[in-house]
Design an enzyme around this catalytic site. Structure first.
Site, PDB file in Angstrom:
ATOM      1  N   CYS A  40       0.796  -1.166   0.060  1.00 39.81           N
ATOM      2  CA  CYS A  40       0.051   0.096   0.006  1.00 39.81           C
ATOM      3  C   CYS A  40       0.916   1.362  -0.071  1.00 39.81           C
ATOM      4  O   CYS A  40       2.080   1.249  -0.051  1.00 39.81           O
ATOM      5  CB  CYS A  40      -0.895   0.157   1.255  1.00 39.81           C
ATOM      6  SG  CYS A  40       0.004   0.029   2.815  1.00 39.81           S
ATOM      7  N   CYS A  65       3.736   1.791   2.613  1.00 39.51           N
ATOM      8  CA  CYS A  65       5.017   1.154   2.094  1.00 39.51           C
ATOM      9  C   CYS A  65       5.863   2.022   1.337  1.00 39.51           C
ATOM     10  O   CYS A  65       7.108   1.971   1.419  1.00 39.51           O
ATOM     11  CB  CYS A  65       4.733  -0.258   1.549  1.00 39.51           C
ATOM     12  SG  CYS A  65       3.822  -1.555   2.656  1.00 39.51           S
ATOM     13  N   ASP A 110      -1.667  25.837 -33.454  1.00 34.40           N
ATOM     14  CA  ASP A 110      -0.882  26.197 -34.217  1.00 34.40           C
ATOM     15  C   ASP A 110      -1.414  25.845 -35.787  1.00 34.40           C
ATOM     16  O   ASP A 110      -2.459  24.960 -35.906  1.00 34.40           O
ATOM     17  CB  ASP A 110       0.508  25.445 -34.517  1.00 34.40           C
ATOM     18  CG  ASP A 110       1.362  25.726 -35.465  1.00 34.40           C
ATOM     19  OD1 ASP A 110       1.693  26.886 -35.523  1.00 34.40           O
ATOM     20  OD2 ASP A 110       2.227  24.701 -36.166  1.00 34.40           O
ATOM     21  N   ASP A 140       3.371  21.321 -33.653  1.00 34.17           N
ATOM     22  CA  ASP A 140       4.105  20.042 -34.212  1.00 34.17           C
ATOM     23  C   ASP A 140       5.367  20.566 -34.497  1.00 34.17           C
ATOM     24  O   ASP A 140       6.598  19.830 -34.716  1.00 34.17           O
ATOM     25  CB  ASP A 140       3.402  19.841 -35.603  1.00 34.17           C
ATOM     26  CG  ASP A 140       3.607  20.808 -36.500  1.00 34.17           C
ATOM     27  OD1 ASP A 140       3.407  21.816 -36.293  1.00 34.17           O
ATOM     28  OD2 ASP A 140       3.645  20.271 -37.892  1.00 34.17           O
ATOM     29  N   ASP A 157       6.847  25.899 -31.913  1.00 34.29           N
ATOM     30  CA  ASP A 157       5.766  25.509 -30.853  1.00 34.29           C
ATOM     31  C   ASP A 157       6.173  25.252 -29.338  1.00 34.29           C
ATOM     32  O   ASP A 157       5.450  25.382 -28.732  1.00 34.29           O
ATOM     33  CB  ASP A 157       4.795  24.597 -31.395  1.00 34.29           C
ATOM     34  CG  ASP A 157       4.114  24.969 -32.562  1.00 34.29           C
ATOM     35  OD1 ASP A 157       3.897  26.268 -32.868  1.00 34.29           O
ATOM     36  OD2 ASP A 157       4.124  24.352 -33.700  1.00 34.29           O
TER      37      ASP A 157
END
Length: 970
Positions: free
Chosen positions: A66, A69, A593, A798, A802
């Site tokens: 959990c 730990c 863009d 892209d 940018d």
């Protein structure tokens, strides 16, 4: 595309920014409002060069259950000098720690319940792998070193045949002498050899040849093959863990069922009851002895794991779920409640078994990706002239860099590379999510794990092993699952005090009921006939202790994030972690863009007008020589067009361009053949005091009206020509913008292009707000302005220009076909380069976080309601109480239910409007489908759309691609 997508990761001395971009960005820039002293471009690009070099190692951490730990491991690692960041993932037993030079002490630390390894980035001058292993061991957990972060690969080889210790020593020395071999490890008394090597220099086939030739004729003949252990790694370990819990549960049933029968069933059968009630010593009966003998193995052998977990937790000064279970079962056992202790452990082990089974399904996306690589490959022998002289089938793991492999129709591509012969169509849907096959011919790149459909290809291998696109996508998805969502902080805060609070409530419950019984505050009729007031109070206390479940809270976020990122990856949307996922669902404004994002990104020159007398071939010779040095899509279009004037050459050599300068947002300048060439926009010309004639202005205005980009060319400071370049809008752009509006998301276009072209494109796609002639830093400033106005901003781009805006935005989305820098700067990568995936990413993030909220409602509601009921608040009025074994079963069921709730995300389907958008695109691609639709409308009236749509889907499945029919068309 995918090969380039993740080519930034795997360097010998990795940089923090390159290996985990999403984590690096969060450390070096503010979110939700920009900021910082430097310009956006400095934040995005220049800081990379200032990062300290770091080393890395990967560990598998065993024993975490959990978030408590994970927190304890964090504490141990925080004490070490040079730790920059620690990410512990208990769901998959994985830890990721970053250590930088000249940095003492931890700056940040995350805990996430999400993968099965520890990835540690450290300064080798301050720390070593052994020291990190020691610290994890001090925290009470077992750790195994898997690999170092160097650009090396590891392979295990099996030796068959007759060999001696002397021959094995010769093999070891021979392998160590090979260039590129880092280390050789031979397991004494076994037939296994492990080799750590640099894939750029050598490979496994070289090792096999050296091994076989070294021993041959010396002490016999041996054969070396790739060692197979039946599936090693995380999945095999997960399966082994599942088997262990399954066996433990079966053994617990062997003992627990008789305990239950002797206590609950046989006591009501005459004869057997008399035997069980026979007193052996004083009040000790045969039944009690029998239950004690049967419950003891369950308590101390099958339940030993809980004692070990409790000891480790208490030794490091914390408490976890094991402590609660050990306390509860021991209290029952030592008070002779053997039925309670045995059934409690059995139900808890059953719950853990179901939980691990369910958690294993959350990482199926990674498992599917890892299984894409084929087992075998056809290796071609090629002479110096490139002619094929032979072929052989080899193990896929024996492929080396620069090999030439043959891909037959219907076979998977064995490794990344490029086509040197043949043409075919390759189905890349398993990597990019793009269902349509992609045409491949000489020079095109192919991705390992994709499917060749209808032609023979000869491929030269460029990347193998951990360098391959497939391996790097897996690594990115794993890193995404490690990056913890901010909403997880709620569970982290609760987990710090949850177990101590439950222990206090449990003791208080026992004490309250015990005192109430002793002081006769309730009627004796309330006490069941089989127990006294003390035992009743004890059962209430034990029920409170075992029903409380911190695990459900800890699993609420990471399981949903793991499934969500896995689903995104399967649909071509790579989300770099829970932080990006959480921010994406809040997006209220998207900045687009233009070139390559809203448009196809493949501009073409459509018109050329010379303003001076010169030969067009000579004109393009000078322009292409200048633009060939630029990465801008418009520059590439000009160079491609210029090739038409030299069509006798496939890759023409352009004249040398000296003093090349790229002026961001304006154009380029260089000296070619002694002449000064400038190619760019009006701003570039104006800044160099070049007069723009009325004819040129008219040509530019005409181009802008037609949504084309006008480019000016000057030679020796005289305006010489005007080019018109057209970049068509993506077919789905207008519909995508419309869908975003229906989702109450504002769309803005920011471009470096001129105002006329920008406005024309914006009108065509339906965007109202436009900013044109913007430089990269101005794009980032616009993002910050929107953030200051209260928007959660996503940026979709892209290009290199940018990247500042992608970094400044709350969520950066990079088009997969874009540049490496843009992909590196983004939080989400759209591998198919489709705008529909912007909608998919946002919708998926919203669905994921609605699932997280539901998980939290269930986990918190379960504990808030379950603890009072277990404490007996309903008992006075209804006589209803929860026996401890039922409380334990409820605790186990709560974790399983949270994981199953997250698993429902695997059924995610993108918005139906995107399905209709896909239909319209198919109608554009196949006009005959339109005729079917019109004919159906005439013949079937109201039902026409249903029948025609059915016909369209059937035809599409046969002629084009497999396409899943929307539910509404059933």
């Amino acid at each position: 595309m995918a090969t380039k997508l993740l080519s930034l990761t795997c360097i010998r001395k990795e940089r923090f920014s390159g290996r985990y971009p999403v984590l690096w960005k969060n450390l070096n820039r503010p979110r939700g409002g920009g900021g910082g002293d430097g310009s956006p471009s400095e934040t995005a690009v220049l800081k990379i060069d200032d990062e300290e070099a770091i080393a890395s190692a990967v560990f598998r951490v065993i024993g975490m259950t959990c978030s408590a730990c994970a927190g304890s491991i964090e504490k141990e690692i925080k004490r070490l000098p040079g730790i920059h960041e620690a990410v512990i993932d208990a769901l998959n037993n994985r830890a990721q720690i970053h250590v930088l030079q000249s940095l003492h002490g931890v700056q940040r630390a995350h805990v996430a319940l999400a993968i099965e390894e520890a990835e540690v980035h450290y300064d080798p001058t301050l720390l070593s792998c052994d020291k990190l292993l020691e610290e994890i061991d001090n925290a009470g957990f077992e750790a195994v070193l898997i690999s170092t972060g160097e650009d090396v690969s590891k392979i295990d080889l099996k030796i068959d045949g007759e060999f001696t210790d002397e021959s094995m020593m010769m093999i070891e020395k021979s392998l160590e002498a090979l260039p590129g071999v880092q280390s050789v490890e031979i397991s004494h008394g076994s037939d296994k050899i492990s080799v750590l090597y640099k894939p750029d220099v050598t490979g496994p086939r070289n090792f096999i040849r050296v091994i076989e030739s070294t021993v041959f004729g010396h002490s016999g003949h041996i054969k070396a093959t790739v060692f197979s252990e039946g599936g090693v790694g995380r999945e095999s370990q997960k399966q082994e863990e599942i088997k262990q819990y399954y066996k433990s549960f079966l053994w617990s049933l062997v003992f627990t069922v008789p305990v239950f029968l002797t206590a609950m069933v046989f006591m009501y059968i005459p004869g057997i009851k008399h035997l069980l009630m026979y007193k052996v010593v004083n009040m000790l009966t045969v039944g009690e002895i029998t239950r004690w003998l049967l419950a003891t193995p369950v308590q101390f052998i099958i339940g030993w794991r809980f004692y070990v977990g409790s000891y480790k937790a208490l030794r490091r000064g914390s408490a976890n779920m094991d402590v609660l279970i050990a306390l509860g079962t021991n209290a029952a056992y030592f008070y002779s409640l053997y039925t309670t202790s045995a059934m409690l452990i059995s139900f808890i082990i059953l719950g853990k078994y179901l939980e691990i089974m369910a958690k294993g399904k959350t990482s199926q996306a990674i498992a599917k990706l890892m299984n894409l690589a084929p087992d075998t490959a056809i290796l071609l022998a090629v002479d110096e002239e490139g002619n094929v002289t032979g072929e052989e089938e080899i193990d896929g793991r024996l492929i080396q860099k620069n090999d030439v492999i043959k891909i037959v129709p219907g076979a998977k591509v064995a490794s990344d590379g490029y086509v040197i012969w043949g043409q075919s169509h390759v189905n890349e849907s398993m990597i990019t999510g793009e269902a349509r096959p992609v045409a491949k011919r000489k020079g095109d790149t192919v991705i390992g794990g994709t499917l060749n459909e209808n032609g023979v290809l000869h491929v030269k291998v460029t990347r193998v092993g951990s360098e391959s696109a497939l391996a790097q996508i897996v690594r990115l998805v794993e890193s995404a699952q490690l990056a913890k969502a901010p909403v997880q902080k709620l569970a982290d805060r609760i987990s710090k005090f949850f177990v101590p609070l439950v222990i206090f409530l449990s003791f208080s419950t026992w004490l309250a009921w015990f005192l109430a019984g002793k002081l006769h505050w309730y009627p004796e009729a309330w006490i069941p006939s089989s127990m006294d007031s003390f035992e009743l109070a004890l059962q209430f206390g034990i029920s409170v202790m075992v029903i409380a479940c911190p695990c459900a809270l800890g699993l609420a976020t990471p399981t949903a994030v793991m499934v969500g990122t896995g689903v995104g990856a399967s649909q071509g949307v790579l989300i770099k972690g829970g932080q990006a996922l959480e921010r994406a669902h809040k997006v209220s404004c998207i900045v687009f863009d233009k070139t390559g994002t809203l448009t196809m990104g493949k501009p073409v020159v459509v018109k050329t007008k010379l303003l001076k007398n010169m030969v067009l071939r000579e004109f393009y010779e000078l322009v292409a020589a200048t633009e060939v040095n630029s990465e801008h899509p418009l520059a590439k279009a000009i160079v491609e067009y210029a090739k038409k004037f030299r069509d006798e050459e496939e890759n023409p050599a352009w004249p040398e361009a000296r003093d090349f300068v790229s002026i961001t947002g304006n154009g380029v300048r260089a000296t070619v053949n002694g002449r000064e060439i400038m190619v760019g926009n009006k701003n570039l010309m104006s800044s160099h005091k070049i007069t723009i004639t009325a004819d040129a202005e008219e040509l530019l205005a005409e181009a802008e009206e037609m949504a084309q980009t006008g480019i000016l060319v000057s030679i020796d400071n005289e305006l010489t020509g005007v080019l018109a370049v057209s970049d068509p809008v993506k077919p789905s752009a207008r519909e995508a913008i419309s869908i975003l509006k229906s989702m109450n998301i504002k769309s803005i276009m920011v471009t470096g292009d001129n105002w006329g072209t920008a406005n024309s494109i914006a009108r065509e796609v339906g965007i109202d707000s436009v900013i044109a002639e913007a430089k990269p830093e101005q794009k980032a400033e616009k993002v910050k302005e929107l953030q200051a106005a209260g928007h959660v901003v996503a940026m979709v781009g892209d290009g290199v220009n940018d990247s500042p805006a992608l970094v400044a935005a709350d969520v950066g989305m990079a088009i997969g076909a874009g540049t490496d820098i843009a992909i590196e700067a983004a939080d989400i990568v759209l591998m198919k380069s489709n705008l529909e995936d912007v909608i998919t990413a946002i919708d998926l993030s919203r669905k994921t976080f609605s699932r997280i909220r539901l998980n939290y409602v269930w986990a918190l509601g379960y504990n808030l309601m379950g603890i009072p009921i277990a404490a007996g608040v309903l008992f006075p009025s209804t006589r209803f109480r929860l026996p401890p074994w039922i409380a334990g079963a409820a605790m186990a069921a709560s974790s399983v239910s949270v994981v199953c709730c997250s698993l429902l995300l695997k059924n995610y389907k993108r918005p139906k409007r995107l399905d209709s958008l896909a239909i319209r695109e198919m109608l554009r691609n196949g006009p005959r489908f339109g005729y079917v639709l019109v004919l159906g409308c005439v013949l079937f009236e109201d039902d026409a759309l249903v029948y025609a749509s059915e016909a369209i889907f059937i035809l599409c499945e046969i002629i084009f691609i497999p396409y899943k029919k929307p539910n509404k068309l059933k």
